[in-house]
Design a protein around this motif. Structure first.
Motif, PDB file in Angstrom:
ATOM      1  N   ASP A 327       0.823  -1.217   0.000  1.00  0.00           N
ATOM      2  CA  ASP A 327       0.000   0.000   0.000  1.00  0.00           C
ATOM      3  C   ASP A 327       0.853   1.261   0.000  1.00  0.00           C
ATOM      4  OD1 ASP A 327      -2.318  -1.487  -0.011  1.00  0.00           O
ATOM      5  OD2 ASP A 327      -2.559  -1.435   2.181  1.00  0.00           O
ATOM      6  N   ASP A 328       2.028   1.196   0.625  1.00  0.00           N
ATOM      7  CA  ASP A 328       2.856   2.399   0.744  1.00  0.00           C
ATOM      8  C   ASP A 328       3.922   2.489  -0.347  1.00  0.00           C
ATOM      9  OD1 ASP A 328       4.411   0.303   1.556  1.00  0.00           O
ATOM     10  OD2 ASP A 328       5.075   1.210   3.463  1.00  0.00           O
ATOM     11  N   TRP A 329       3.768   1.711  -1.429  1.00  0.00           N
ATOM     12  CA  TRP A 329       4.755   1.740  -2.512  1.00  0.00           C
ATOM     13  C   TRP A 329       4.816   3.129  -3.134  1.00  0.00           C
ATOM     14  CZ3 TRP A 329       8.818  -0.375  -4.570  1.00  0.00           C
ATOM     15  CH2 TRP A 329       9.145  -0.175  -5.909  1.00  0.00           C
ATOM     16  N   ALA A 330       6.025   3.695  -3.209  1.00  0.00           N
ATOM     17  CA  ALA A 330       6.201   5.046  -3.747  1.00  0.00           C
ATOM     18  C   ALA A 330       7.048   5.036  -5.008  1.00  0.00           C
ATOM     19  CB  ALA A 330       6.856   5.943  -2.684  1.00  0.00           C
ATOM     20  N   GLY A 331       7.420   3.843  -5.498  1.00  0.00           N
ATOM     21  CA  GLY A 331       8.243   3.744  -6.700  1.00  0.00           C
ATOM     22  C   GLY A 331       7.411   3.833  -7.965  1.00  0.00           C
ATOM     23  N   PRO A 332       8.005   3.449  -9.098  1.00  0.00           N
ATOM     24  CA  PRO A 332       7.287   3.540 -10.375  1.00  0.00           C
ATOM     25  C   PRO A 332       6.018   2.697 -10.382  1.00  0.00           C
ATOM     26  CG  PRO A 332       9.329   2.282 -10.608  1.00  0.00           C
ATOM     27  CD  PRO A 332       9.359   2.904  -9.261  1.00  0.00           C
ATOM     28  N   GLY A 333       4.966   3.247 -10.976  1.00  0.00           N
ATOM     29  CA  GLY A 333       3.694   2.543 -11.071  1.00  0.00           C
ATOM     30  C   GLY A 333       3.780   1.370 -12.028  1.00  0.00           C
ATOM     31  N   LEU A 334       2.695   0.591 -12.087  1.00  0.00           N
ATOM     32  CA  LEU A 334       2.695  -0.629 -12.883  1.00  0.00           C
ATOM     33  C   LEU A 334       3.006  -0.354 -14.345  1.00  0.00           C
ATOM     34  CD1 LEU A 334       2.225  -3.635 -13.334  1.00  0.00           C
ATOM     35  CD2 LEU A 334      -0.242  -3.161 -13.430  1.00  0.00           C
ATOM     36  N   ASP A 335       2.344   0.638 -14.947  1.00  0.00           N
ATOM     37  CA  ASP A 335       2.559   0.893 -16.370  1.00  0.00           C
ATOM     38  C   ASP A 335       4.002   1.302 -16.636  1.00  0.00           C
ATOM     39  OD1 ASP A 335       1.565   1.132 -19.074  1.00  0.00           O
ATOM     40  OD2 ASP A 335       1.775   3.297 -18.834  1.00  0.00           O
TER      41      ASP A 335
END
Length: 402
Positions: A327-335
């Protein structure tokens, strides 16, 4: 096939598949090429297959009325999981619907005790086992085969669920109180885990793929190596013949995955799956006929396709939800991660399942082909890890200017 229902719009079969997960999604992709219509029974509109299939019946696989609605007008009913109540499958058959595999076959993939009894009757290799209801029976078994033992729930387990490595009487007693009758097995001295996949049609035609090695992490498949590296030809042939014998004896129609333990003495049957299986995802790119197309051909009694490999080596790596699914992932999004994956590994093929992301969940898989196993495996593993964790393996990082 002339007496079977066909799609009035296409003149070709309608295959009804119980389950809306990634196996149904990839079966749908195979059906498109064959001109067939795939109808899926999905628990909700956002399940993996329901996102892409045109013909979706929303309902619960434990609801006979939902199953009957799914089957109405379909050429055949098949499955992407084994969890349909056996009595409902008999009811579908009694109502005149063709079910593949049939309930008398599928119960061997649904109930581990039924499977163990059938293998024992056929004299096929399997771990030592017993049905246990009280802790004294577990103790007696352990007295013959040693602690720890493996306790399994007869029904409902998959991906390591319902399987317990038990070191002593107290833990065994607690599991029996919680679950009731269990299957106890010896803890096998295994070299590795293998899988032999076979397809069988009602006509009795069979097709087998090369035996693969499945790499498990915490009870979940992480990688599949095709063909299994270093597997002696005679043992590979014995495993394939074992799978064919089981398919014939049980009357399997469709795909059968025979999960095996390799031991210093040979192979032992662990479990069965009568559907497309994680161990066969590599066949989409790595074989002339994928397990998904072959399953459709088999349940419809079409002639089966060639299983020849398209490259000397194929490696499939599962993308299991990792840091990027938190939930707290701040890196590059999936796309953005998909963009980077395609740039770093242009030869690696991605299959994303469209499921909600959460840690540990099977979100997709990647497949790499080639001639050198260590190199192919490194590419697949690095690509899967990047999607899961957002980390590029330094061996595959782009050079930077100085």
């Amino acid at each position: 096939m002339s007496d079977s229902p066909l799609d009035r719009r296409t003149g070709l079969p309608v295959v009804a598949m119980v389950g809306g997960g990634q196996l149904a999604r990839m079966t749908h992709q195979a059906a498109i090429a064959l001109g067939q219509s795939l109808r899926v029974l999905s628990a909700g509109p956002d399940e993996s297959a329901a996102l892409v299939a045109a013909d979706v019946e929303l309902g619960d696989h434990r609801d006979l009325d939902a199953l009957l609605r799914l089957a109405e007008g379909a050429t055949v009913v098949t499955f992407d999981h084994e969890h349909v109540p056996t009595e409902h499958l008999h009811a579908l058959a009694a109502a005149g619907h063709r079910v593949a595999p049939g309930p008398d076959a599928l119960v061997h993939a649904q109930d581990k005790l039924v499977l163990r009894r059938a293998l024992a009757a056929a004299g096929e290799p399997q771990p030592a086992w017993a049905e246990v209801a009280v802790v004294e029976e577990v103790e007696s078994f352990a007295g013959r085969h040693g602690w720890p033992v493996v306790l399994k729930t007869p029904r409902g387990g998959y991906d390591g669920k319902g399987v317990f490595v038990v070191p002593d009487r107290d833990e065994a007693a607690a599991l029996l109180v919680r679950h009731g009758t269990l299957l106890v097995e010896e803890r096998v001295r295994l070299t590795r885990e293998l899988c032999a996949q076979v397809a069988r049609s009602p006509f009795g035609q069979v097709a087998v793929w090369p035996v693969v090695e499945t790499v498990q992490v915490d009870g979940v498949c992480s990688e599949v190596l095709a063909p299994a590296p270093g597997l002696a030809d005679e043992l590979a042939t014995a495993a394939q013949e074992l799978a064919v014998r089981i398919a014939d004896r049980l009357g399997v129609v469709g795909m059968l995955a025979v999960e095996l333990f390799e031991t210093p003495e040979g192979v032992l049957v662990n479990e069965l799956a009568m559907r497309p299986h994680n161990s066969g995802h590599w066949t989409i790119e790595g074989a002339r006929t994928s397990q998904f197309e072959q399953h459709l051909r088999a349940v419809l009694d079409y002639p089966l396709g060639s299983t020849a490999m398209t490259a000397p080596v194929a490696v499939m790596a599962n993308v299991l939800g990792g840091r990027a699914a938190a939930d707290d992932w701040a890196g590059p999004g999936l796309d953005e991660r998909v963009h980077h994956l395609m740039a770093h590994w242009p030869d690696v093929k991605l299959h994303w399942y469209g499921k909600g992301q959460r840690p540990g969940r099977k979100l997709g898989h990647v497949t790499a082909l080639g001639a050198d196993l260590p190199r192919v495996r490194a590419r697949a593993a690095a690509a899967a890890r990047y999607l899961a964790d957002g980390e590029v393996d330094p061996a595959f990082a782009f050079p930077t200017g100085h």
